[in-house]
Write an enzyme that holds these catalytic residues in place. Structure first.
Site, PDB file in Angstrom:
ATOM      1  N   HIS A 282      35.733 -22.540 -10.784  1.00 24.70           N
ATOM      2  CA  HIS A 282      35.528 -22.595  -9.344  1.00 24.70           C
ATOM      3  C   HIS A 282      36.821 -22.318  -8.596  1.00 24.70           C
ATOM      4  CE1 HIS A 282      31.486 -24.880  -9.523  1.00 24.70           C
ATOM      5  NE2 HIS A 282      31.328 -23.588  -9.413  1.00 24.70           N
TER       6      HIS A 282
ATOM      7  N   HIS B 189      30.955 -25.282 -17.497  1.00 25.52           N
ATOM      8  CA  HIS B 189      29.846 -26.165 -17.075  1.00 25.52           C
ATOM      9  C   HIS B 189      28.658 -26.095 -18.024  1.00 25.52           C
ATOM     10  CE1 HIS B 189      31.858 -26.467 -13.329  1.00 25.52           C
ATOM     11  NE2 HIS B 189      31.571 -25.260 -12.919  1.00 25.52           N
TER      12      HIS B 189
ATOM     13  N   GLU C  85      26.611 -27.666 -13.533  1.00 31.74           N
ATOM     14  CA  GLU C  85      26.697 -28.606 -14.668  1.00 31.74           C
ATOM     15  C   GLU C  85      25.459 -29.504 -14.710  1.00 31.74           C
ATOM     16  OE1 GLU C  85      30.241 -31.190 -14.851  1.00 31.74           O
ATOM     17  OE2 GLU C  85      28.940 -32.744 -15.673  1.00 31.74           O
TER      18      GLU C  85
ATOM     19  N   THR D 249      30.563 -35.016 -14.722  1.00 32.70           N
ATOM     20  CA  THR D 249      31.920 -35.279 -15.231  1.00 32.70           C
ATOM     21  C   THR D 249      32.974 -35.459 -14.131  1.00 32.70           C
ATOM     22  OG1 THR D 249      32.169 -32.888 -15.452  1.00 32.70           O
ATOM     23  CG2 THR D 249      31.654 -34.116 -17.457  1.00 32.70           C
TER      24      THR D 249
ATOM     25  N   SER E 272      34.708 -26.055  -5.497  1.00 36.28           N
ATOM     26  CA  SER E 272      35.022 -26.860  -6.682  1.00 36.28           C
ATOM     27  C   SER E 272      34.716 -28.325  -6.426  1.00 36.28           C
ATOM     28  CB  SER E 272      36.504 -26.676  -7.025  1.00 36.28           C
ATOM     29  OG  SER E 272      36.986 -27.792  -7.719  1.00 36.28           O
TER      30      SER E 272
ATOM     31  N   ASN F  69      35.346 -31.000  -8.264  1.00 36.49           N
ATOM     32  CA  ASN F  69      36.415 -31.982  -8.498  1.00 36.49           C
ATOM     33  C   ASN F  69      37.478 -31.915  -7.411  1.00 36.49           C
ATOM     34  OD1 ASN F  69      39.065 -30.713  -9.770  1.00 36.49           O
ATOM     35  ND2 ASN F  69      37.360 -29.526 -10.554  1.00 36.49           N
TER      36      ASN F  69
ATOM     37  N   SER G 148      40.713 -26.415 -11.448  1.00 35.59           N
ATOM     38  CA  SER G 148      40.623 -24.956 -11.590  1.00 35.59           C
ATOM     39  C   SER G 148      41.758 -24.239 -10.860  1.00 35.59           C
ATOM     40  CB  SER G 148      39.301 -24.448 -11.009  1.00 35.59           C
ATOM     41  OG  SER G 148      38.241 -25.234 -11.414  1.00 35.59           O
TER      42      SER G 148
HETATM   43  S1  SF4 Z   1      37.137 -31.432 -15.402  1.00 31.19           S
HETATM   44 FE1  SF4 Z   1      37.884 -30.073 -17.037  1.00 31.19          FE
HETATM   45  S2  SF4 Z   1      38.136 -31.376 -18.851  1.00 31.19           S
HETATM   46 FE2  SF4 Z   1      36.837 -32.472 -17.377  1.00 31.19          FE
HETATM   47  S3  SF4 Z   1      34.741 -31.951 -17.944  1.00 31.19           S
HETATM   48 FE3  SF4 Z   1      35.331 -30.485 -16.378  1.00 31.19          FE
HETATM   49  S4  SF4 Z   1      36.148 -28.751 -17.516  1.00 31.19           S
HETATM   50 FE4  SF4 Z   1      36.087 -30.473 -18.948  1.00 31.19          FE
END
Ligand code: SF4
Length: 284
Positions: free
Chosen positions: A41, A73, A126, A161, A217, A219, A261
């Protein structure tokens, strides 16, 4: 101006692995190299890989032959079955081992007869991919406060995740009182938890916090949210071009963190921009 960069900022293990596998594939195959959706991402990285030869396709049925790189993902059950039936497509699977682990837990829960609650974004690749292996038999939720709680015998709780641990704890709290048995798998990857913890600590110490990473993204968005919760002057940016120099007025300490990313070079570009545009002394 002092510039502090979070230790964990930048590529995570899963992304590093995916990029390396994608680059190795381009080198070997040269032509007919595809990735199903953007490999990570981060639009800038995806564009660079595209120039090297990795074409992004949105539907697995768009290719008849060649090499397909599956991103970290993972893919859905339907896509996986289609690929198995097509020997002209060779597959390079970069699915992150943490995502594969979530899949195993989900299947275990469904076989054990649990009502599954999944903390995550139902539109995220994901989550969509994982749920396809259990025929979407799960309640997907983003906010534990919005959960409609009934009485259950067996509940299985699992998470995307990149979610926040506080939300998973809150969900445990809400579900525990309404079930005889609650089984929780903490599938939030450690990289994500460490990154978020460090971001909060850093945001508490600085006057301005910059969170670098793709706007798509998950995260990075979560990182931005945790920073914003402790420091109002936090901004999510994809590149230094988005920095408004007015943000820097009177700022003595800037904190930088970056999503999983985001390449180190992009972090360095932001540092350079801050140094070039700092009005405060002490370019730390
Ligand atoms: S953040 Fe990175 S290490 Fe964690 S699940 Fe996603 S791709 Fe895997």
């Amino acid at each position: 101006m002092e510039i502090l960069v979070a230790k964990s900022a930048g590529f995570c293990y899963g992304v590093k692995r995916a990029i390396k596998m994608a680059k190795d594939t381009i080198e070997k195959s040269k032509v007919n190299c595809f990735s199903l959706g953007p490999i990570i991402h981060n639009p800038i990285v995806v564009r660079d890989l595209e120039k090297e030869g990795l074409k992004v396709i949105e539907n697995v049925r768009d290719i008849k032959k060649g090499t397909l790189v599956i991103r970290s993902h993972g893919i859905s059950k339907d896509e996986s079955e289609y690929l198995k039936k097509n020997p002209k497509i060779s597959v390079v699977d970069t699915t992150c081992p943490f995502v594969t682990k979530s899949k195993k837990f989900l299947v275990r829960l469904i076989r054990g007869g649990y009502n599954i609650f999944f903390l995550g974004d139902k539109d995220h690749p994901e989550v969509k991919g994982l749920l396809s292996y259990i025929n979407n038999r799960a309640v997907v939720f983003k906010d534990p406060d919005e959960l409609e709680i009934k009485n259950y015998k067996k509940v299985g709780l699992i998470s995307q995740t990149t979610q926040k641990i506080e939300l998973l704890k809150k969900a445990v709290d809400r579900l525990l009182s309404s079930t005889e048995e609650l089984r929780v798998f903490n599938t939030i990857c450690k990289t994500t938890s460490i990154r978020q913890k460090e971001a909060v600590e850093l945001a508490k110490k600085v006057d301005l916090m910059l969170v670098l990473g793709g706007k798509n993204s998950s995260n990075t968005k979560k990182l931005y949210e945790v920073c914003k919760s402790v420091l109002n002057k936090s901004f999510h940016i994809e590149s230094p071009k988005e920095i408004d120099t007015r943000w820097l007025e009177g700022v003595k300490k800037v904190g930088i963190t970056a999503g999983a990313s985001t390449p180190k070079e992009h972090i360095n570009d932001v540092i350079k921009f801050l140094r070039d545009n700092s009005t405060e002394e002490n370019n730390g």
